[in-house]
Design a protein around this motif. Structure first.
Motif, PDB file in Angstrom:
ATOM      1  N   GLU A 184      24.667  -7.275  15.296  1.00 31.37           N
ATOM      2  CA  GLU A 184      24.306  -6.411  16.416  1.00 31.37           C
ATOM      3  C   GLU A 184      22.957  -5.744  16.170  1.00 31.37           C
ATOM      4  OE1 GLU A 184      27.954  -4.026  17.845  1.00 31.37           O
ATOM      5  OE2 GLU A 184      28.448  -4.663  15.795  1.00 31.37           O
ATOM      6  N   ALA A 185      22.618  -5.586  14.905  1.00 29.81           N
ATOM      7  CA  ALA A 185      21.347  -4.968  14.517  1.00 29.81           C
ATOM      8  C   ALA A 185      20.894  -5.569  13.196  1.00 29.81           C
ATOM      9  CB  ALA A 185      21.496  -3.455  14.374  1.00 29.81           C
TER      10      ALA A 185
ATOM     11  N   ALA B  49      38.438   0.547  18.558  1.00 28.03           N
ATOM     12  CA  ALA B  49      37.331  -0.356  18.885  1.00 28.03           C
ATOM     13  C   ALA B  49      35.992   0.325  18.701  1.00 28.03           C
ATOM     14  CB  ALA B  49      37.486  -0.855  20.326  1.00 28.03           C
ATOM     15  N   GLN B  50      35.936   1.596  19.107  1.00 25.50           N
ATOM     16  CA  GLN B  50      34.685   2.335  18.983  1.00 25.50           C
ATOM     17  C   GLN B  50      34.300   2.540  17.527  1.00 25.50           C
ATOM     18  OE1 GLN B  50      35.401   5.926  21.148  1.00 25.50           O
ATOM     19  NE2 GLN B  50      35.294   4.954  23.147  1.00 25.50           N
ATOM     20  N   LYS B  51      35.296   2.579  16.647  1.00 27.80           N
ATOM     21  CA  LYS B  51      35.025   2.842  15.241  1.00 27.80           C
ATOM     22  C   LYS B  51      34.790   1.572  14.434  1.00 27.80           C
ATOM     23  CE  LYS B  51      37.171   7.368  14.862  1.00 27.80           C
ATOM     24  NZ  LYS B  51      38.156   8.217  14.157  1.00 27.80           N
ATOM     25  N   LYS B  52      34.756   0.432  15.099  1.00 26.39           N
ATOM     26  CA  LYS B  52      34.443  -0.803  14.398  1.00 26.39           C
ATOM     27  C   LYS B  52      33.064  -0.680  13.766  1.00 26.39           C
ATOM     28  CE  LYS B  52      36.883  -4.775  16.306  1.00 26.39           C
ATOM     29  NZ  LYS B  52      36.692  -6.055  17.038  1.00 26.39           N
ATOM     30  N   PRO B  53      32.885  -1.113  12.540  1.00 28.04           N
ATOM     31  CA  PRO B  53      31.562  -1.012  11.916  1.00 28.04           C
ATOM     32  C   PRO B  53      30.526  -1.855  12.651  1.00 28.04           C
ATOM     33  CG  PRO B  53      33.041  -2.345  10.571  1.00 28.04           C
ATOM     34  CD  PRO B  53      33.883  -1.731  11.645  1.00 28.04           C
ATOM     35  N   LEU B  54      29.299  -1.359  12.664  1.00 29.08           N
ATOM     36  CA  LEU B  54      28.193  -2.094  13.267  1.00 29.08           C
ATOM     37  C   LEU B  54      27.867  -3.299  12.399  1.00 29.08           C
ATOM     38  CD1 LEU B  54      25.976  -1.827  15.587  1.00 29.08           C
ATOM     39  CD2 LEU B  54      24.506  -0.942  13.768  1.00 29.08           C
ATOM     40  N   LYS B  55      27.799  -4.469  13.008  1.00 31.37           N
ATOM     41  CA  LYS B  55      27.475  -5.690  12.262  1.00 31.37           C
ATOM     42  C   LYS B  55      25.957  -5.744  12.044  1.00 31.37           C
ATOM     43  CE  LYS B  55      29.509  -9.482  13.614  1.00 31.37           C
ATOM     44  NZ  LYS B  55      29.991 -10.546  14.515  1.00 31.37           N
ATOM     45  N   VAL B  56      25.555  -5.662  10.781  1.00 32.92           N
ATOM     46  CA  VAL B  56      24.137  -5.547  10.435  1.00 32.92           C
ATOM     47  C   VAL B  56      23.699  -6.723   9.571  1.00 32.92           C
ATOM     48  CG1 VAL B  56      22.429  -4.159   9.179  1.00 32.92           C
ATOM     49  CG2 VAL B  56      24.184  -3.034  10.562  1.00 32.92           C
ATOM     50  N   GLY B  57      22.536  -7.260   9.899  1.00 33.07           N
ATOM     51  CA  GLY B  57      21.909  -8.270   9.064  1.00 33.07           C
ATOM     52  C   GLY B  57      20.723  -7.666   8.333  1.00 33.07           C
ATOM     53  N   ILE B  58      20.485  -8.124   7.115  1.00 29.98           N
ATOM     54  CA  ILE B  58      19.333  -7.678   6.325  1.00 29.98           C
ATOM     55  C   ILE B  58      18.335  -8.815   6.278  1.00 29.98           C
ATOM     56  CG2 ILE B  58      18.541  -6.948   4.043  1.00 29.98           C
ATOM     57  CD1 ILE B  58      21.314  -5.780   3.559  1.00 29.98           C
TER      58      ILE B  58
END
Length: 368
Positions: free
Chosen positions: A91-92, A21-30
């Motif tokens: 998330e970011a 779970a900790q290694k799940k990629p960060l969900k990023v929007g551009i």
């Protein structure tokens, strides 16, 4: 099978799930594609640390061009920030539009707890920066600023040598950044349109490249503000940059040191370098990986050491790995480090004073 064995097996499974779970990629929007630094995130190797879940770009032609180049589906491209957030729940976000749009990005994302990384500088003006700072603190989000030079190992080596008293007490720093100019280096039309616009970019070379020196100097001075700011700007390429300056010099004074920041669109050869002068010698960060130290010997003699600096260790070697690590609390930002909001608020204060100084032709005192 014993109860003790089952308990141990259960602990292993739970631990594995937690690690996964900790290694799940960060969900990023551009948000925005008009800043060509966006190729850095679109074209990066898939390291498993981030996942691009959505892109905001109303210019469909531009989005389609980059879609073909970087192989992302047009189904993840949206016209508005709100639509992208609603459909993809990042998330970011990373902002790659105009500098003027940075405030709009934070206004949309901060209340939803979405972290933000913007391209340098933090904001188009000190007024915008203060609003962004207030929103970031109110909603407890990270608001980072990305500079190319943040990932230069030579700068960290120079900083370390200075703090270890390699050249004695600091007296002067000279920081030079820039290139031939946006049009001459061939930036695309979508980028050129706003980069040379005094409203969308906040100025010309003084903003585009003056911010690097202000950022580095604030870090070197550990968050101490300058006593005064004096700046001059010129327009040496009116045919290419009719609405903004393309040459800038900023002088910062401190109690026991000063800095000269030269941000220019008139360098014949692109550069990002820094010279640090102490009482006993000088440190030259010539580029990303090369550094020299000269220790004074007599009047004009010196002993020189040269360093070939290896790349920074992950995740501090890449802006998007760094963003993921900060959001995941794997890295705690140090006070006034290069990406931090504290540093970049002072950068904006310096740039604001520099613009006023250049316009009024007088030195601007900084309130401490």
């Amino acid at each position: 099978m014993s109860q003790k064995f089952l308990y141990a097996f259960f602990i292993i499974i739970v631990t594995s799930l937690n690690v996964s779970a900790q290694k799940k990629p960060l969900k990023v929007g551009i948000i925005g594609l008009t800043h060509t630094h966006v190729h850095g995130i679109l074209g990066r190797e898939n390291l498993g640390d981030i996942q691009i879940v959505g892109i905001v770009e109303p210019n469909r032609g531009l989005a389609q061009r980059y879609s073909k180049e970087h192989k992302f589906p047009m189904s993840i491209v949206f016209n508005t920030i709100e639509e992208m957030i609603d459909k993809t729940h990042p998330e970011a976000v990373t902002a790659f539009g105009t500098i003027y749009q940075h405030l709009e990005v934070v206004e949309a994302c901060a209340p939803k707890g979405i972290h933000v990384m913007v391209e340098k500088p933090l904001a188009v003006s000190l007024e915008h920066a203060k609003k962004m700072e207030m929103l970031a603190k109110k909603h407890n989000i990270h608001l980072l600023t990305n500079y190319e030079t943040t990932w230069y190992p030579s700068n960290y080596k120079a900083y370390d040598l200075l703090k270890k008293d390699k050249v004695g007490d600091l007296r002067k720093v000279i920081i030079r950044d820039g290139h031939k100019g946006p049009k001459k280096i061939g930036v695309n039309s979508e980028f050129l349109e706003w980069l040379t616009d005094p409203v969308q970019n906040g100025g010309g070379a003084i903003i585009d490249f003056g911010c690097y020196g202000a950022n580095l100097m604030t870090w070197i001075m550990e968050g101490k503000k300058p006593n005064s700011v004096t700046a001059i700007t010129q327009q040496l390429q009116p045919e290419n940059n009719p609405n903004v300056d393309d040459e800038s010099t900023i002088i910062l004074t401190y109690d026991n040191a000063n800095a000269l920041i030269q941000g220019s669109w008139n360098w014949p050869i692109g550069r990002k370098d820094m010279e640090i002068y102490g009482l006993n010698g000088a440190i030259y960060a010539d580029n990303k990986n090369n550094l020299r130290v000269r220790i004074a010997d007599g009047y004009d003699g010196y002993k020189e050491e040269s360093y070939q600096i290896k790349e920074l260790e992950a995740p501090r070697n890449d802006p998007f790995s760094f963003l993921a690590a900060v959001v995941r609390n794997e890295i705690t930002l140090k006070p006034y480090e290069l990406s931090s909001l504290e540093n970049n608020m002072i950068v904006m204060e310096i740039l604001d004073a520099a613009l006023k100084s250049a316009k009024t032709k007088r030195t601007i005192e900084i309130n401490k």
